[in-house]
Design a protein around this motif. Structure first.
Motif, PDB file in Angstrom:
ATOM      1  N   ARG A 369       1.114  -1.421   0.113  1.00 31.50           N
ATOM      2  CA  ARG A 369      -0.052   0.093   0.206  1.00 31.50           C
ATOM      3  C   ARG A 369       0.832   0.908   0.258  1.00 31.50           C
ATOM      4  NH1 ARG A 369      -4.543  -2.329   4.242  1.00 31.50           N
ATOM      5  NH2 ARG A 369      -5.403  -3.165   3.007  1.00 31.50           N
ATOM      6  N   GLU A 370       2.170   1.454   0.615  1.00 33.58           N
ATOM      7  CA  GLU A 370       2.659   2.678   0.566  1.00 33.58           C
ATOM      8  C   GLU A 370       3.736   2.424  -0.681  1.00 33.58           C
ATOM      9  OE1 GLU A 370       5.446   1.910   3.895  1.00 33.58           O
ATOM     10  OE2 GLU A 370       4.443   1.816   5.433  1.00 33.58           O
ATOM     11  N   LEU A 371       3.682   1.385  -1.134  1.00 33.63           N
ATOM     12  CA  LEU A 371       4.352   1.450  -2.653  1.00 33.63           C
ATOM     13  C   LEU A 371       3.428   2.459  -3.346  1.00 33.63           C
ATOM     14  CD1 LEU A 371       6.025  -1.169  -2.806  1.00 33.63           C
ATOM     15  CD2 LEU A 371       7.629   0.458  -2.366  1.00 33.63           C
ATOM     16  N   LEU A 372       2.036   1.190  -3.450  1.00 33.86           N
ATOM     17  CA  LEU A 372       1.110   2.304  -4.739  1.00 33.86           C
ATOM     18  C   LEU A 372       0.462   3.528  -4.128  1.00 33.86           C
ATOM     19  CD1 LEU A 372      -1.214  -1.087  -4.699  1.00 33.86           C
ATOM     20  CD2 LEU A 372       0.104  -0.559  -6.119  1.00 33.86           C
ATOM     21  N   ASP A 373       0.726   3.993  -2.680  1.00 34.72           N
ATOM     22  CA  ASP A 373       0.812   5.573  -2.631  1.00 34.72           C
ATOM     23  C   ASP A 373       1.438   5.805  -3.385  1.00 34.72           C
ATOM     24  OD1 ASP A 373      -1.803   4.539  -1.798  1.00 34.72           O
ATOM     25  OD2 ASP A 373      -0.873   5.071   0.820  1.00 34.72           O
ATOM     26  N   GLU A 374       2.916   5.940  -2.832  1.00 28.54           N
ATOM     27  CA  GLU A 374       4.184   6.301  -3.855  1.00 28.54           C
ATOM     28  C   GLU A 374       3.587   6.642  -5.053  1.00 28.54           C
ATOM     29  OE1 GLU A 374       7.304   9.024  -3.864  1.00 28.54           O
ATOM     30  OE2 GLU A 374       6.166   8.537  -1.943  1.00 28.54           O
ATOM     31  N   ARG A 375       3.561   5.960  -5.595  1.00 26.81           N
ATOM     32  CA  ARG A 375       3.819   5.612  -7.255  1.00 26.81           C
ATOM     33  C   ARG A 375       2.012   6.557  -7.201  1.00 26.81           C
ATOM     34  NH1 ARG A 375       0.874   0.902 -10.455  1.00 26.81           N
ATOM     35  NH2 ARG A 375      -0.838   1.917  -9.751  1.00 26.81           N
ATOM     36  N   VAL A 376       1.295   6.540  -6.804  1.00 39.45           N
ATOM     37  CA  VAL A 376       0.173   7.657  -7.128  1.00 39.45           C
ATOM     38  C   VAL A 376       0.817   9.241  -6.749  1.00 39.45           C
ATOM     39  CG1 VAL A 376      -2.191   8.297  -6.270  1.00 39.45           C
ATOM     40  CG2 VAL A 376      -1.941   6.890  -6.777  1.00 39.45           C
ATOM     41  N   ARG A 377       1.304  10.051  -5.618  1.00 39.34           N
ATOM     42  CA  ARG A 377       2.283  10.720  -5.566  1.00 39.34           C
ATOM     43  C   ARG A 377       2.711  11.317  -6.351  1.00 39.34           C
ATOM     44  NH1 ARG A 377       1.598   8.877   0.025  1.00 39.34           N
ATOM     45  NH2 ARG A 377       3.430   7.938  -0.234  1.00 39.34           N
ATOM     46  N   ALA A 378       3.363  10.224  -7.272  1.00 42.13           N
ATOM     47  CA  ALA A 378       4.605  10.743  -8.327  1.00 42.13           C
ATOM     48  C   ALA A 378       3.805  10.721  -9.411  1.00 42.13           C
ATOM     49  CB  ALA A 378       5.541   9.596  -8.184  1.00 42.13           C
ATOM     50  N   GLU A 379       3.039  10.233  -9.719  1.00 41.46           N
ATOM     51  CA  GLU A 379       1.882  10.517 -10.929  1.00 41.46           C
ATOM     52  C   GLU A 379       1.614  12.075 -10.534  1.00 41.46           C
ATOM     53  OE1 GLU A 379      -0.017   6.697 -11.300  1.00 41.46           O
ATOM     54  OE2 GLU A 379       0.865   5.618 -12.460  1.00 41.46           O
ATOM     55  N   ALA A 380       0.954  12.065  -9.550  1.00 39.97           N
ATOM     56  CA  ALA A 380       0.362  13.338  -9.597  1.00 39.97           C
ATOM     57  C   ALA A 380       1.337  14.364  -9.341  1.00 39.97           C
ATOM     58  CB  ALA A 380      -0.893  13.101  -8.154  1.00 39.97           C
ATOM     59  N   THR A 381       2.107  14.161  -9.469  1.00 35.12           N
ATOM     60  CA  THR A 381       3.277  15.210  -9.462  1.00 35.12           C
ATOM     61  C   THR A 381       4.110  15.462 -10.507  1.00 35.12           C
ATOM     62  OG1 THR A 381       4.610  14.380  -8.474  1.00 35.12           O
ATOM     63  CG2 THR A 381       3.296  15.653  -6.874  1.00 35.12           C
ATOM     64  N   ALA A 382       3.744  14.602 -11.487  1.00 37.45           N
ATOM     65  CA  ALA A 382       4.532  14.115 -12.794  1.00 37.45           C
ATOM     66  C   ALA A 382       4.346  15.666 -13.567  1.00 37.45           C
ATOM     67  CB  ALA A 382       4.437  13.334 -13.288  1.00 37.45           C
TER      68      ALA A 382
END
Length: 382
Positions: A369-382
Motif C-alpha cells: 500500500r505504501e508503494l502504491l500510494d507513493e506511485r500515485v503521488r509521483a504520478e500526480a506531481t509529474a
C-alpha cells in the motif's frame, strides 16, 4: 577361495561440491585391511572405478595406491570398466600395473579369463567391461540393447568355461532386472529407454559380481551388487557401505558374507522450521554430520544456507519444503487476476499463485500500500 566383491568406487566424484578423495582413501584403506585380515585371494572391482572419463591426477594416484595395497595384502585384483569410466584410459593403465593386477576393458578378451588356482583347482574370472550396444553392432551383428550385448558376452563366457572346466566367476556392469536404484543417482544405462538385463542372462556361473547400482542387493544367491564404498547422495544415506566376501568350495558357491566399511561422515536429513533447525537441542547431535536441511516455513527465509552453516558446518543442501498448499478454491491464476478489484489485490493474487496459496502477510500488505500510494503521488506531481 575367498573373493571380495566391490564396485563403483567413483574416484574423483564430488559430494555437493566437496571433494571426496580423502574420505574414499580412508575407506579403501579399511578395505585393504579386510583383505589382509580375511586372507582374501581375489578382489573384484565391478566397474565405475573413476567417476569421469577424464579423471584428475589425484584420482590416478588414489587408484594406484589402492590397487598396490590390495596386491601387497596378497590378493589378485580384477578390475573392469563401467559406464562412467573411459575404457581406453583405464585400459592404458593396465600395462603399467604390477603382476597380479588385471584391468579388463577389451571386449575381444571377454572369453579369456584370469585364472587363479586354489586347493580344489582353477577358478576362472571373466571380466565383461561396460559395452555400448551401438559400438558393438559391427563386432556382434544383431545386438540392439544392453540385454543383447550381455547375453552375447555371457555366451562367450559359458562357451569358454565349458572347455576349461573348474569354477567360474563373471563380472558385469549393468542394470539387472529386479534392482532398486537410488533416484537421480545411478546414470541410466539405456538404449532407446531403460534397458534392463534379465536375471537369466547370468545363469551358468558360480558367482556373478555386478556393478552400477550403489546399494547392496541380492538378486539370487549367486548374483549380487556390492554397491559403492562411499555415500555420494543423501538419497542413499540409509544404505550400508561395504562389499561381499564370497567363498567358493570344491563344488562352487559355499557362502557370501557382508563386510561393512566405515562411513567417514554420517548423512542426515533434518526437517523442521528454520528457527527449530537453528536452535532446537534435538538436532545438536548432528552438528558433525553431512546435513540436508529441509525447512518447513510457509515462506522462503532469508539466507538459510549461511545461517545453517553456523550450526552445521557440513550442511551441504538446503531445501524449502513448505506445508501443502492452502489453496481452498480451484481458481486459476487468470481467474484470480480478473477478480482483483485493485492493484493491492492483484499483488496478493500473484503472491498466492507463486507461494502455494500464501497471500501477502500483514506487513507485506502495508508495504504494498505504501508503494502504491507513493506511485500515485509521483504520478500526480509529474
Amino acid at each position: 577361495m575367498r573373493i571380495l566383491h566391490t564396485s563403483d568406487w567413483h574416484i574423483g566424484r564430488s559430494f555437493h561440491g566437496h571433494a571426496t578423495l580423502d574420505a574414499l582413501r580412508g575407506v579403501l584403506e579399511s578395505l585393504v585391511a579386510q583383505v589382509r585380515e580375511h586372507d582374501v585371494d581375489v578382489v573384484i572391482v565391478a566397474g565405475d572405478v573413476f567417476d569421469s572419463a577424464t579423471p584428475a591426477a589425484g584420482a590416478y594416484t588414489l587408484l594406484s595406491d589402492a590397487l598396490r595395497g590390495i596386491a601387497d595384502a596378497g590378493a589378485t585384483v580384477v578390475v573392469t570398466s563401467g559406464n562412467h569410466d573411459s575404457a581406453a584410459r583405464l585400459g592404458f593403465q593396465s600395462g603399467l600395473l604390477r603382476d597380479g593386477v588385471h584391468v579388463l576393458t577389451d571386449p575381444a578378451a571377454i572369453g579369456t579369463p584370469v585364472t587363479v588356482p586354489d586347493a580344489h583347482g582353477p577358478v576362472h574370472v571373466y571380466g565383461i567391461p561396460f559395452l555400448e550396444p551401438v559400438l558393438m553392432r559391427g563386432e556382434w551383428p544383431g545386438v540392439r540393447s544392453q540385454a543383447d550385448v550381455l547375453e552375447h558376452a555371457m555366451r562367450l563366457v559359458r562357451d569358454d568355461a565349458a572347455t576349461r572346466g573348474g569354477r567360474t566367476v563373471a563380472i558385469a556392469h549393468c542394470f539387472a532386472a529386479g534392482v532398486e536404484p537410488t533416484p537421480h543417482l545411478e546414470r541410466d544405462i539405456q538404449q532407446g529407454g531403460l534397458d534392463i538385463v534379465p536375471l537369466s542372462t547370468f545363469d551358468g556361473v558360480d558367482y556373478m559380481a555386478l556393478g552400477h547400482i550403489h546399494g547392496r542387493q541380492q538378486l539370487a544367491p549367486h548374483v549380487r551388487y556390492a554397491g559403492a564404498p562411499l555415500h555420494y547422495s543423501f538419497d542413499e544415506g540409509h544404505k550400508p557401505r561395504g562389499s561381499w566376501l564370497v567363498e567358493l568350495g570344491a563344488d562352487g558357491l559355499v557362502d557370501v558374507v557382508w563386510m561393512p566399511l566405515p562411513v567417514p561422515r554420517a548423512l542426515t536429513t533434518l526437517i523442521a522450521t528454520l528457527d527449530e533447525l537453528l536452535t532446537d537441542e534435538r538436532f545438536a547431535a548432528h552438528t558433525g554430520d553431512w546435513v540436508r536441511a529441509e525447512y518447513t516455513d510457509a515462506l522462503p527465509q532469508r539466507d538459510p544456507m549461511r545461517r545453517l552453516l553456523a550450526r552445521f558446518p557440513f550442511c551441504a543442501e538446503v531445501r524449502h519444503t513448505p506445508p501443502a498448499g492452502r489453496i481452498d478454491t480451484p481458481r486459476t491464476y487468470a481467474e484470480r487476476v480478473r477478480s482483483a478489484g485493485n492493484d493491492a489485490e492483484l499483488v496478493d493474487a500473484f503472491l498466492s499463485h507463486v507461494r502455494e496459496g500464501e497471500g501477502a502477510t500483514g506487513r507485506e500488505t502495508e508495504l504494498v500500500r505504501e508503494l502504491l500510494d507513493e506511485r500515485v503521488r509521483a504520478e500526480a506531481t509529474a
